[in-house]
Design an enzyme around this catalytic site. Sequence first.
Site, PDB file in Angstrom:
ATOM      1  N   ASP A  24       0.842  -1.193   0.000  1.00  0.00           N
ATOM      2  CA  ASP A  24       0.000   0.000   0.000  1.00  0.00           C
ATOM      3  C   ASP A  24       0.878   1.244   0.000  1.00  0.00           C
ATOM      4  OD1 ASP A  24      -2.482   1.221  -0.071  1.00  0.00           O
ATOM      5  OD2 ASP A  24      -2.568   1.483   2.083  1.00  0.00           O
TER       6      ASP A  24
ATOM      7  N   HIS B 289      -3.628  14.143   0.387  1.00  0.00           N
ATOM      8  CA  HIS B 289      -3.812  13.371   1.623  1.00  0.00           C
ATOM      9  C   HIS B 289      -2.578  13.473   2.516  1.00  0.00           C
ATOM     10  CE1 HIS B 289      -5.004  10.173   4.340  1.00  0.00           C
ATOM     11  NE2 HIS B 289      -3.889   9.518   4.071  1.00  0.00           N
TER      12      HIS B 289
ATOM     13  N   GLU C 147     -10.181   4.349   4.113  1.00  0.00           N
ATOM     14  CA  GLU C 147      -9.309   5.082   3.203  1.00  0.00           C
ATOM     15  C   GLU C 147      -9.726   4.758   1.779  1.00  0.00           C
ATOM     16  OE1 GLU C 147      -5.161   4.573   3.925  1.00  0.00           O
ATOM     17  OE2 GLU C 147      -5.246   5.342   5.973  1.00  0.00           O
TER      18      GLU C 147
ATOM     19  N   GLU D 126      -9.168   4.266  -1.900  1.00  0.00           N
ATOM     20  CA  GLU D 126      -8.012   3.961  -2.733  1.00  0.00           C
ATOM     21  C   GLU D 126      -8.441   3.210  -3.988  1.00  0.00           C
ATOM     22  OE1 GLU D 126      -4.606   2.271  -0.877  1.00  0.00           O
ATOM     23  OE2 GLU D 126      -5.080   3.056   1.116  1.00  0.00           O
TER      24      GLU D 126
ATOM     25  N   ASP E 276      -8.836   0.653   2.539  1.00  0.00           N
ATOM     26  CA  ASP E 276      -7.800   0.257   3.495  1.00  0.00           C
ATOM     27  C   ASP E 276      -8.270   0.672   4.894  1.00  0.00           C
ATOM     28  OD1 ASP E 276      -5.371  -0.620   4.530  1.00  0.00           O
ATOM     29  OD2 ASP E 276      -4.415   1.321   4.230  1.00  0.00           O
TER      30      ASP E 276
ATOM     31  N   ARG F 160      -7.078   4.133  13.754  1.00  0.00           N
ATOM     32  CA  ARG F 160      -6.193   5.281  13.929  1.00  0.00           C
ATOM     33  C   ARG F 160      -5.562   5.349  15.322  1.00  0.00           C
ATOM     34  NH1 ARG F 160      -4.932   6.398   8.825  1.00  0.00           N
ATOM     35  NH2 ARG F 160      -6.699   7.135   7.589  1.00  0.00           N
TER      36      ARG F 160
ATOM     37  N   GLN G 284      -2.911   2.754  15.466  1.00  0.00           N
ATOM     38  CA  GLN G 284      -1.820   3.201  14.588  1.00  0.00           C
ATOM     39  C   GLN G 284      -0.954   4.246  15.279  1.00  0.00           C
ATOM     40  OE1 GLN G 284      -3.233   4.787  10.885  1.00  0.00           O
ATOM     41  NE2 GLN G 284      -1.202   5.010  10.003  1.00  0.00           N
TER      42      GLN G 284
ATOM     43  N   LYS H 151      -3.579  -1.951  10.551  1.00  0.00           N
ATOM     44  CA  LYS H 151      -3.905  -2.100   9.135  1.00  0.00           C
ATOM     45  C   LYS H 151      -4.178  -3.551   8.722  1.00  0.00           C
ATOM     46  CE  LYS H 151      -3.011   2.188   7.555  1.00  0.00           C
ATOM     47  NZ  LYS H 151      -3.867   2.983   6.659  1.00  0.00           N
TER      48      LYS H 151
ATOM     49  N   THR I 175      -8.861  -5.419   4.610  1.00  0.00           N
ATOM     50  CA  THR I 175      -8.818  -4.510   3.466  1.00  0.00           C
ATOM     51  C   THR I 175      -9.873  -5.013   2.487  1.00  0.00           C
ATOM     52  OG1 THR I 175      -6.455  -4.060   3.718  1.00  0.00           O
ATOM     53  CG2 THR I 175      -7.436  -3.609   1.564  1.00  0.00           C
TER      54      THR I 175
ATOM     55  N   THR J  17      -4.455   6.565   0.139  1.00  0.00           N
ATOM     56  CA  THR J  17      -5.681   7.349   0.196  1.00  0.00           C
ATOM     57  C   THR J  17      -5.692   8.449  -0.858  1.00  0.00           C
ATOM     58  OG1 THR J  17      -5.774   6.964   2.570  1.00  0.00           O
ATOM     59  CG2 THR J  17      -7.166   8.705   1.703  1.00  0.00           C
TER      60      THR J  17
ATOM     61  N   GLU K  97      -9.070  13.072   8.053  1.00  0.00           N
ATOM     62  CA  GLU K  97      -9.058  14.422   7.517  1.00  0.00           C
ATOM     63  C   GLU K  97     -10.383  15.133   7.752  1.00  0.00           C
ATOM     64  OE1 GLU K  97      -6.990  14.170   3.381  1.00  0.00           O
ATOM     65  OE2 GLU K  97      -7.577  12.147   3.980  1.00  0.00           O
TER      66      GLU K  97
END
Length: 437
Positions: free
Chosen positions: A144, A151, A218, A220, A242, A246, A249, A262, A266, A364, A378
């Site tokens: 990825d 982004h 995300e 993608e 994806d 957060r 992460q 992650k 997916t 993203t 975001e």
Amino acid sequence: MKCVVEYPKDHPFPIQNLPYGSFYTAGDASSQRCGVAIGDYILDLQALSYTSHFSPTLDRDVFAVQPSLNAFMGLEKQTWLDFRTHLQQLLSQPSPLTLDATVAAADVEAGIAQRKHIGRRLFVDRLAQDTVLCLPCRIGDYTDFYSSLEHAYNCGVLIRGKENALQPNWRHLPVAYHGRASSIVPSGTPIHRPVGQILDKPGDTQPVIAPCRRLDFELEVGFRLSPAEAADRVFGAVLLNDWSARDIQTWEYVPLGPFLSKNFATTISPWIVPVHALEQFTCPGYDHQPPLLPYLQDGTNTNFDIPLTVALRPWESDEALDSGFAVISHSSLRHTYYTVRQMIAHHSTTGCPLNPGDLLGTGTLSAPGTEGYGSLLEMSHMGRRPFSVQSTVGEVQRTFLNDGDTVKMSGKATASNGEYAIGFGECVGTILPAVPM
């Protein structure tokens, strides 16, 4: 081209598209085979391979005995193009095929062992309840990237401030991480909220183990590959979500990057749109400043301008109503700072082999402006600013995803003459509660 299958001109799967996938019917997973989406139907490529209508230049076993697309993806670009042309001719009127066409005894040319398939329909109802869409190929590896300038800048501002939004290496190479191929699932698969180590509240230094509280999507696009020169070995593209935890992460990514945040899921759309169907939507790529090193310089420097949307159906909405979805983002595949060819070139500089079925995500895809955010990180400014989403019971507030929320990503571009569209279908996932530890 006038197709034997009727569909409206804005349908995502016209004869000019012909995306490939894998499916089974009647609850029999052992019958998984490859097909091509055409309108609301699937042309069964396994059934077709048993007839005289199959391409005379392609080995029948590529589809007769293979449940997924890897063998076909491992062939040469010209073979893909020739077979695509053959299918378009076969599906164009006048055609020997009709919607009720079956494998006829007089037509069987694949040997006596295949006579048990006589009478099987060549066209399958794609929307029927007993039609199950599978992963289109075996995915051996998944990488990825982090290729959207918008982004990367948006996230950098939230984390490090405007002056240091982009890391020093970002404009010099396509940043990426190696994902978990075993957790890739087809559209429609529910996703359990992941559990991992998080910091309970700001200022804490001792983590707790808990369900993710900042679950994100995300937007993608993923490209499917075969090994060799990049420009000739990109097979096609899928939508890709994806999913990202957060808070997990934030705690785990130093110093080696994403892991549990992650690797839980997916989601990809089930149909691989051939790259040849996208070429009519090419557009100029980004101006790279500072200039890239010679091995990354792309003489064509083009992207694909494919409009993408993200829609959210909050759990408060009636899930039986498609109107429960509210579009919350508008972006495009054009927003990759690095082209797919540059991503592949960088990926392989160390000698890393790429195999048929490998998946590369763009990262993203955020567009300029507040309407183009490709993630909730975001949209909610890292969870600091709730935003409103329309549900069937009125407006509700979100920062990240709640249990029961459903995310739907879509992508479709209209031809310049307005007579047809090329679409990806949908990439859908619903969030389930975390599994108790």
